[in-house]
Write an enzyme that holds these catalytic residues in place. Structure first.
Site, PDB file in Angstrom:
ATOM      1  N   PHE A 155       0.828  -1.217   0.000  1.00 35.02           N
ATOM      2  CA  PHE A 155       0.000   0.000   0.000  1.00 35.02           C
ATOM      3  C   PHE A 155       0.856   1.257   0.000  1.00 35.02           C
ATOM      4  O   PHE A 155       0.396   2.324   0.377  1.00 35.02           O
ATOM      5  CB  PHE A 155      -0.945   0.005   1.211  1.00 35.02           C
ATOM      6  CG  PHE A 155      -1.910  -1.149   1.211  1.00 35.02           C
ATOM      7  CD1 PHE A 155      -3.039  -1.130   0.396  1.00 35.02           C
ATOM      8  CD2 PHE A 155      -1.684  -2.271   1.984  1.00 35.02           C
ATOM      9  CE1 PHE A 155      -3.920  -2.203   0.377  1.00 35.02           C
ATOM     10  CE2 PHE A 155      -2.554  -3.350   1.973  1.00 35.02           C
ATOM     11  CZ  PHE A 155      -3.680  -3.320   1.168  1.00 35.02           C
ATOM     12  N   LEU A 156       2.112   1.132  -0.406  1.00 33.73           N
ATOM     13  CA  LEU A 156       2.988   2.312  -0.338  1.00 33.73           C
ATOM     14  C   LEU A 156       2.661   3.311  -1.450  1.00 33.73           C
ATOM     15  O   LEU A 156       2.300   2.938  -2.562  1.00 33.73           O
ATOM     16  CB  LEU A 156       4.461   1.917  -0.397  1.00 33.73           C
ATOM     17  CG  LEU A 156       5.023   1.178  -1.606  1.00 33.73           C
ATOM     18  CD1 LEU A 156       5.382   2.133  -2.734  1.00 33.73           C
ATOM     19  CD2 LEU A 156       6.255   0.401  -1.181  1.00 33.73           C
TER      20      LEU A 156
ATOM     21  N   LYS B  36      -6.510  -4.994  -2.007  1.00 33.90           N
ATOM     22  CA  LYS B  36      -5.615  -4.057  -2.691  1.00 33.90           C
ATOM     23  C   LYS B  36      -6.359  -3.272  -3.778  1.00 33.90           C
ATOM     24  O   LYS B  36      -6.343  -2.042  -3.817  1.00 33.90           O
ATOM     25  CB  LYS B  36      -4.440  -4.839  -3.289  1.00 33.90           C
ATOM     26  CG  LYS B  36      -3.579  -4.072  -4.255  1.00 33.90           C
ATOM     27  CD  LYS B  36      -2.763  -3.005  -3.567  1.00 33.90           C
ATOM     28  CE  LYS B  36      -2.075  -2.143  -4.586  1.00 33.90           C
ATOM     29  NZ  LYS B  36      -1.058  -1.287  -4.074  1.00 33.90           N
TER      30      LYS B  36
ATOM     31  N   ASN C 133      -7.368   0.856  -3.680  1.00 33.50           N
ATOM     32  CA  ASN C 133      -6.894   1.816  -4.674  1.00 33.50           C
ATOM     33  C   ASN C 133      -8.044   2.400  -5.487  1.00 33.50           C
ATOM     34  O   ASN C 133      -8.093   3.600  -5.765  1.00 33.50           O
ATOM     35  CB  ASN C 133      -5.894   1.153  -5.632  1.00 33.50           C
ATOM     36  CG  ASN C 133      -4.470   1.289  -5.131  1.00 33.50           C
ATOM     37  OD1 ASN C 133      -4.234   1.837  -4.061  1.00 33.50           O
ATOM     38  ND2 ASN C 133      -3.516   0.783  -5.884  1.00 33.50           N
TER      39      ASN C 133
ATOM     40  N   PHE D 245      -7.617  12.688   0.601  1.00 31.86           N
ATOM     41  CA  PHE D 245      -7.924  12.323  -0.789  1.00 31.86           C
ATOM     42  C   PHE D 245      -9.180  13.005  -1.309  1.00 31.86           C
ATOM     43  O   PHE D 245      -9.956  12.450  -2.062  1.00 31.86           O
ATOM     44  CB  PHE D 245      -7.995  10.792  -0.957  1.00 31.86           C
ATOM     45  CG  PHE D 245      -6.643  10.239  -1.276  1.00 31.86           C
ATOM     46  CD1 PHE D 245      -5.660  10.199  -0.306  1.00 31.86           C
ATOM     47  CD2 PHE D 245      -6.321   9.840  -2.565  1.00 31.86           C
ATOM     48  CE1 PHE D 245      -4.384   9.765  -0.609  1.00 31.86           C
ATOM     49  CE2 PHE D 245      -5.047   9.400  -2.873  1.00 31.86           C
ATOM     50  CZ  PHE D 245      -4.080   9.359  -1.884  1.00 31.86           C
TER      51      PHE D 245
ATOM     52  N   GLY E 218      -8.360  18.533  -8.495  1.00 35.76           N
ATOM     53  CA  GLY E 218      -7.214  18.864  -9.345  1.00 35.76           C
ATOM     54  C   GLY E 218      -7.435  18.428 -10.777  1.00 35.76           C
ATOM     55  O   GLY E 218      -8.581  18.307 -11.232  1.00 35.76           O
TER      56      GLY E 218
ATOM     57  N   CYS F 211      -0.370   3.410 -10.237  1.00 35.93           N
ATOM     58  CA  CYS F 211      -1.371   2.506  -9.641  1.00 35.93           C
ATOM     59  C   CYS F 211      -2.820   2.819 -10.005  1.00 35.93           C
ATOM     60  O   CYS F 211      -3.511   1.981 -10.563  1.00 35.93           O
ATOM     61  CB  CYS F 211      -1.217   2.511  -8.124  1.00 35.93           C
ATOM     62  SG  CYS F 211       0.303   1.746  -7.598  1.00 35.93           S
TER      63      CYS F 211
ATOM     64  N   LYS G 137      -4.012   2.249 -13.655  1.00 31.26           N
ATOM     65  CA  LYS G 137      -3.882   0.827 -14.017  1.00 31.26           C
ATOM     66  C   LYS G 137      -4.878  -0.035 -13.215  1.00 31.26           C
ATOM     67  O   LYS G 137      -5.537  -0.909 -13.771  1.00 31.26           O
ATOM     68  CB  LYS G 137      -2.436   0.422 -13.723  1.00 31.26           C
ATOM     69  CG  LYS G 137      -2.145  -1.039 -13.581  1.00 31.26           C
ATOM     70  CD  LYS G 137      -0.656  -1.278 -13.424  1.00 31.26           C
ATOM     71  CE  LYS G 137      -0.158  -1.222 -11.998  1.00 31.26           C
ATOM     72  NZ  LYS G 137      -0.521  -2.340 -11.133  1.00 31.26           N
TER      73      LYS G 137
END
Ligand code: UDX
Length: 436
Positions: A150-151, A202, A206, A247, A251, A258, A261
């Site tokens: 999760f970096l 995961k 994301n 988040f 913008g 990530c 994709k």
């Protein structure tokens, strides 16, 4: 514990170095000899704050090699951290993962836990297990575990050493025990689940963040039309702890290796299973058009960009990285060049990578003031601290026509009170003191 890490990109290298810093004996494997030579000299091939320092501090516990056999044969645990780039149809390209799996199968000489850190479609761990077991050269026990990463780039070391959570996806308790042991000195909450759920955690994480960004960008676009201010709106929303403020920065859309994709990969996976992820599809569509927002805004001021001098502040997809993958600058700059604009660009770390794409077409500047000098228009694509902390009066002083289009809302509108420039940002009223 003896650990091998396959792949030395952001995920593999940062994982290897962080594990070495916790006294594991780590060998990082890559096929790129140039990279291996650099890393063996203690030089990080990627720009990532804190990584070089940690590499130096952990140098006694880490080695780098192209000799995968030697690295894998005696390892207790092998992490796979190679890339899973996007294929033309949006699905994940797993060829690097399978290549490593094949090398592992031919090398193993003892029981081993093989951990897939790369982001892979749900069910891949099961397939890799069958694949490796079918190709093993010796009688050894292998356990496959999913341990997604999760970096975020720019904070990768901190995100690994102090991860929000460590997800351990396993089918056998032995594998969970070994991974608990690998991470025993990490202060993060650990959750054990099955492999498919870990793989889904995961993607779902994301894609949710990507969805949040596209949502706020749509609200920002509406704010511009109805006279509301997105910064105040998100602050007001954030007081509700169920929403939070993170988040929710409006913008010119998300980029990086990530979100673009992983949204497409999950959407593809849904379609493949005769399903549809309507929200994720919408997030992708909104993001695609949001990237062009500044060029669209610029058309209010100039019919075309031919002969104009255009300053670009920020080339990378976000601050703190030299990575250009899916950076909004990459879709805007070709439009400006095609129209005949003269581009002067500034970025503190992204220039070397940009020169590989545009060696001569762009004038690269050492300082922000050089980049904006004589410009008819300025685009801000990345919220580097150097931009956020600059004196906005510099735009007035150095630009020929001070029109600033800010895709990252780097400044407060009040900062422009007595400055004679046009400042057009995302989801906020245009500041236009030139014409008052
Ligand atoms: C992301 C996830 O954060 C990380 O957990 C995962 O493992 C990999 O993907 P990364 O791509 O490095 O990390 O960067 P991140 O900080 O998440 O930003 C991604 C993109 O979203 C950037 O282009 C950024 O500018 C944009 N973004 C982020 C916004 O537009 N608004 C926000 O509020 C946050």
């Amino acid at each position: 514990m003896r650990i091998a890490v396959a792949g030395t990109g952001y995920v593999g290298l940062v994982t290897g170095v962080c594990l070495a810093s916790k006294e594991h004996e780590v060998t990082c494997v890559d096929i790129d000899e140039k990279k291996i030579n650099l890393m063996s000299q203690g030089i990080s091939p990627i720009y990532e704050p804190g990584l070089s320092e940690l590499m130096r501090d952990s140098k006694d516990n880490i080695t780098f090699t192209t000799d995968y056999k030697a690295a894998y044969s005696g390892a207790d645990v092998i992490f796979i951290g190679v890339g899973t780039p996007e294929k033309k149809d949006g699905s994940a390209n797993l060829s690097y993962v399978y290549k490593v799996a094949e090398q592992i199968a031919e090398s193993l000489e003892k029981d081993c836990v093989i951990v897939i850190k790369s982001t892979v479609p749900i069910g891949t761990n099961d397939k890799i297990e069958q694949f490796i077991k079918a190709k093993l050269k010796r009688h050894v026990n292998v356990y496959i575990a999913s341990n997604p990463e999760f970096l975020a780039q720019g904070s990768a070391v901190r995100d690994t050493l102090h991860a929000s959570r460590i997800i351990i996806g396993v089918e056998e308790p032995q594998a969970a025990e070994i991974l608990q042991d690998v991470y025993k000195d990490f202060d993060s909450p650990k959750m054990v689940t099955n492999r498919r759920s870990a793989e889904m955690i995961k993607y779902a994480s994301n894609d949710f963040l990507a969805l949040k960004i596209s949502y706020v960008n749509e609200i920002a676009n509406l704010c511009e039309l109805v006279g509301a201010d997105i910064e105040d709106v998100t602050m007001g929303m954030g007081y509700d702890s169920r929403i939070g403020t993170k988040f929710l920065n409006a913008g010119i859309g998300y980029g990086g290796s990530c979100f673009p994709k992983d949204t497409k990969a999950l959407s593809w996976l849904a379609t493949f299973n005769d399903n549809e992820l309507k929200t994720i599809r919408a997030a992708i569509d909104v993001n695609e058009s949001q990237k062009f927002k500044l060029v669209k805004k610029a058309k209010k001021y100039y019919d075309d960009f031919s002969g104009l001098t255009v300053a670009i502040l920020g080339l990378t997809f976000k601050p703190g990285t030299d990575d250009l993958r899916e950076a909004p600058s990459l879709v805007n700059i070709p439009i400006l060049l095609e129209d005949g604009a003269n581009i002067k660009a500034w970025d503190p770390v992204g220039v070397e990578n940009y020169k590989k794409i545009y060696p001569t077409e762009i004038e690269y500047c050492e300082t922000i003031s050089q980049a904006i000098t004589g410009a008819d228009l300025c685009f801000i694509f990345t919220e580097w601290p150097e931009v956020k902390n600059m004196d906005v009066r510099d735009f007035e002083t150095f630009m020929k026509r001070p029109i600033v289009l800010d895709g990252r809302n780097c400044f407060k509108l009040e900062q422009f009170r007595n400055v004679h420039i046009i400042y057009d940002s995302i989801g906020r009223t245009r500041v236009d003191y030139l014409y008052i």
